[in-house]
Design an enzyme around this catalytic site. Sequence first.
Site, mmCIF file in Angstrom:
data_model
loop_
_atom_site.group_PDB
_atom_site.id
_atom_site.type_symbol
_atom_site.label_atom_id
_atom_site.label_comp_id
_atom_site.label_asym_id
_atom_site.label_seq_id
_atom_site.Cartn_x
_atom_site.Cartn_y
_atom_site.Cartn_z
ATOM 1 N N HIS A 31 0.871 -2.669 -0.633
ATOM 2 C CA HIS A 31 1.538 -1.488 -0.074
ATOM 3 C C HIS A 31 0.498 -0.497 0.436
ATOM 4 C CE1 HIS A 31 0.698 -0.614 -4.299
ATOM 5 N NE2 HIS A 31 0.589 0.652 -3.944
ATOM 6 N N HIS B 85 -0.127 3.654 1.243
ATOM 7 C CA HIS B 85 0.329 5.031 0.994
ATOM 8 C C HIS B 85 0.134 5.867 2.255
ATOM 9 C CE1 HIS B 85 0.201 4.907 -3.555
ATOM 10 N NE2 HIS B 85 -0.565 3.868 -3.278
HETATM 11 P P1 AMP Z 1 -0.847 2.053 -6.414
HETATM 12 O O1 AMP Z 1 -1.549 2.868 -7.477
HETATM 13 O O2 AMP Z 1 -1.593 2.047 -5.124
HETATM 14 O O3 AMP Z 1 -0.513 0.677 -6.918
HETATM 15 O O4 AMP Z 1 0.482 2.832 -6.109
HETATM 16 C C1 AMP Z 1 1.712 2.532 -6.686
HETATM 17 C C2 AMP Z 1 2.626 3.677 -6.351
HETATM 18 O O5 AMP Z 1 3.958 3.232 -6.528
HETATM 19 C C3 AMP Z 1 2.448 4.911 -7.234
HETATM 20 O O6 AMP Z 1 2.098 6.031 -6.416
HETATM 21 C C4 AMP Z 1 3.804 5.078 -7.907
HETATM 22 O O7 AMP Z 1 4.192 6.423 -8.053
HETATM 23 C C5 AMP Z 1 4.728 4.327 -6.957
HETATM 24 N N1 AMP Z 1 5.936 3.797 -7.571
HETATM 25 C C6 AMP Z 1 6.033 3.042 -8.696
HETATM 26 N N2 AMP Z 1 7.316 2.718 -8.942
HETATM 27 C C7 AMP Z 1 8.053 3.254 -7.935
HETATM 28 C C8 AMP Z 1 9.440 3.262 -7.603
HETATM 29 N N3 AMP Z 1 10.342 2.656 -8.373
HETATM 30 N N4 AMP Z 1 9.842 3.911 -6.495
HETATM 31 C C9 AMP Z 1 8.923 4.535 -5.696
HETATM 32 N N5 AMP Z 1 7.605 4.554 -5.957
HETATM 33 C C10 AMP Z 1 7.163 3.928 -7.050
#
Ligand code: AMP
Length: 136
Positions: A98, A100
């Site tokens: 993903h 950001h």
């Molecule tokens: P990363 O640290 O790059 O793996 O980012 C994962 C991101 O996913 C974090 O910023 C979380 O806040 C976000 N996240 C986790 N679960 C959910 C969810 N159910 N809906 C939306 N965002 C999420």
Amino acid sequence: MASIFSRIAQGEIPAAKIYEDDQTLAFLDINPATRGHALVICKEEHPDLLSVPPDLLAAVAQTTQKVARAVTEALKPDGYNVMQNNGSAAGQEVFHYHVHIVPRWEGDNAIRAWKQGTADTQELQELATLISRQVQ
Ligand code: AMP
């Protein structure tokens, strides 16, 4: 077991969706760094950058541009960061590729810049050679 993002893509878990097409989905981060912090995923589950097939990577890049444009139009931030974490040492928490998109406003201090180091020219050249040998 399917990742949390796969479950969102399959509609099993709710999310504040922004955009969707055959290959990608964009929705708001549940723990936003700033207002409008969005995530772009590939619907097919791949853990990180190196495992995503190139055509899918291109689709995510196109959706990232589309969503960054929409965020900019809708929220008028002063700027935005596009970030992507790979591996827990790099802060990755969800092992489903993903990107950001984090809207930024002057003085928000939402993301700390990395501490800049120094390197000499020879060291940089040696490193560039070492890495370039591995480019495929
Ligand atoms: P990363 O640290 O790059 O793996 O980012 C994962 C991101 O996913 C974090 O910023 C979380 O806040 C976000 N996240 C986790 N679960 C959910 C969810 N159910 N809906 C939306 N965002 C999420």
